[in-house]
Design an enzyme around this catalytic site. Structure first.
Site, PDB file in Angstrom:
ATOM      1  N   GLU A 146       0.880  -1.176   0.000  1.00 20.71           N
ATOM      2  CA  GLU A 146       0.000   0.000   0.000  1.00 20.71           C
ATOM      3  C   GLU A 146       0.919   1.228   0.000  1.00 20.71           C
ATOM      4  O   GLU A 146       1.696   1.418   0.942  1.00 20.71           O
ATOM      5  CB  GLU A 146      -0.879  -0.040   1.260  1.00 20.71           C
ATOM      6  CG  GLU A 146      -2.040   0.919   1.258  1.00 20.71           C
ATOM      7  CD  GLU A 146      -2.925   0.732   2.507  1.00 20.71           C
ATOM      8  OE1 GLU A 146      -2.411   0.365   3.583  1.00 20.71           O
ATOM      9  OE2 GLU A 146      -4.140   0.982   2.395  1.00 20.71           O
ATOM     10  N   ASN A 184      -5.972  -0.955   6.979  1.00 18.94           N
ATOM     11  CA  ASN A 184      -6.312  -1.107   8.400  1.00 18.94           C
ATOM     12  C   ASN A 184      -7.583  -0.383   8.806  1.00 18.94           C
ATOM     13  O   ASN A 184      -8.141  -0.653   9.865  1.00 18.94           O
ATOM     14  CB  ASN A 184      -5.114  -0.725   9.274  1.00 18.94           C
ATOM     15  CG  ASN A 184      -4.119  -1.872   9.287  1.00 18.94           C
ATOM     16  OD1 ASN A 184      -4.480  -3.009   9.579  1.00 18.94           O
ATOM     17  ND2 ASN A 184      -2.888  -1.598   8.903  1.00 18.94           N
TER      18      ASN A 184
END
Ligand code: NAD
Length: 277
Positions: A146, A184
């Protein structure tokens, strides 16, 4: 080769994995950790992982390990990837120091799971060269990186990091610099909710994980995954989401907090939701 020499700071499960994939790409790695024996433990984990991968056509383990040099502090390199504990102050100190030691053209990246990259960039005099490079656990196996651009990250820095991720055999995906980014923001509330289900007696730990594995076709259940990530890291990420997004729904589950206070951090301490001894 771009980024021929990479400094990895933090030799825990993520730092060791990152050092391994960078060295496997033919680059030279300097590996630093502040805890005694952490680098040695990291190298042991790499040897085990490389031995498994060698049987599946992976690189020669001795050659890869031979490209990794343990170092006693922050040293000069073309790129730093920081992978220390999920603590904003500790990370800011490292960025401040790295900004003084690495040459002005070097890129400073963080593997943070949730901390805003802009906060780390603000500790340096080179905000345009600071970026999030968020690998996934286990790093040698999972393909995603990411890539997190802060407001002042330059196009050139982002392009160089995307190219590096591809060169490591990874697939980059860009996310905005918002606490928790994409991964997350989605994953951690799921794990936190599994901890609540256990705490409130909705089911036993094994049943919760079986339901997620078989019902959602997840490779592992949320409690086992939390143990793999580290319950201390899970609590730290929930706290960043909670404070950063200002919503009570992100408060860490008390059972998670209790495990961490008791030193039950998951796999890395031998016990978490499950027992690994
Ligand atoms: P870990 O606990 O396994 O390792 C952290 C290491 O950092 C330890 O060895 C510790 O000694 C070292 N450290 C702490 N302070 C330091 C300092 N000032 N200087 C040098 N070394 C220092 O943690 P981890 O799971 O490897 O996580 C590291 C980072 O990666 C965190 O930011 C975490 O959020 C992120 N991350 C973790 C996962 C995961 O699944 N665990 C996944 C993606 C990203």
């Amino acid at each position: 080769m771009r980024f021929a020499h990479v400094l990895v700071v933090g030799a825990g499960q993520m730092g060791a994995g990152i050092a391994q994939v960078i060295a496997s790409s033919g680059r030279r790695v300097s590996l630093h950790d502040s805890a005694p024996q952490a680098v040695e433990r990291g190298l042991e984990a790499m040897r085990r992982s490389l031995a498994k991968l060698a049987g599946k056509g992976g690189p020669d383990p001795d050659e890869v390990i031979g490209r990794i040099a343990p170092v006693g502090g922050i040293v000069s390199a073309d790129l730093m990837i920081e992978a220390v504990a999920e603590d904003e102050e500790i990370k800011r100190d490292i960025f401040r120091l790295a900004d003084r030691i690495l040459p002005p053209e070097a890129v400073l990246a963080s593997n943070t799971s949730s901390i805003p990259i802009a906060s780390l960039a603000a500790a340096t005099g080179r905000r345009e060269k600071v970026i999030g490079m968020h690998f996934f656990n286990p790093v040698p196996v999972l393909q995603l990186v990411e890539v997190v651009r802060a407001a002042e990250t330059s196009n050139e820095t982002a392009a160089a990091v995307v190219e590096l991720a591809r060169d490591l055999g990874k697939i980059p995906a860009e996310a905005r610099d918002v606490p928790g980014f994409v991964s997350n923001r989605i994953l951690m509330p799921f794990l936190n909710e599994a901890a609540y289900a256990l705490m409130q007696g909705v089911a036993e730990a094994e049943a919760i994980d079986t339901i997620a594995k078989l019902g959602f076709a997840h490779p592992m259940g949320p409690l086992a995954l939390a143990d793999l990530i580290g319950l201390d890291t899970c609590v730290a990420i929930m706290e960043v989401l909670h404070e950063g997004l200002g919503d009570a729904k992100y408060a860490p589950c008390p059972l998670l907090v209790e495990h961490v206070a008791a030193g039950r951090l998951g796999r890395k301490s031998g016990r978490g939701f499950f027992d690994y001894q």
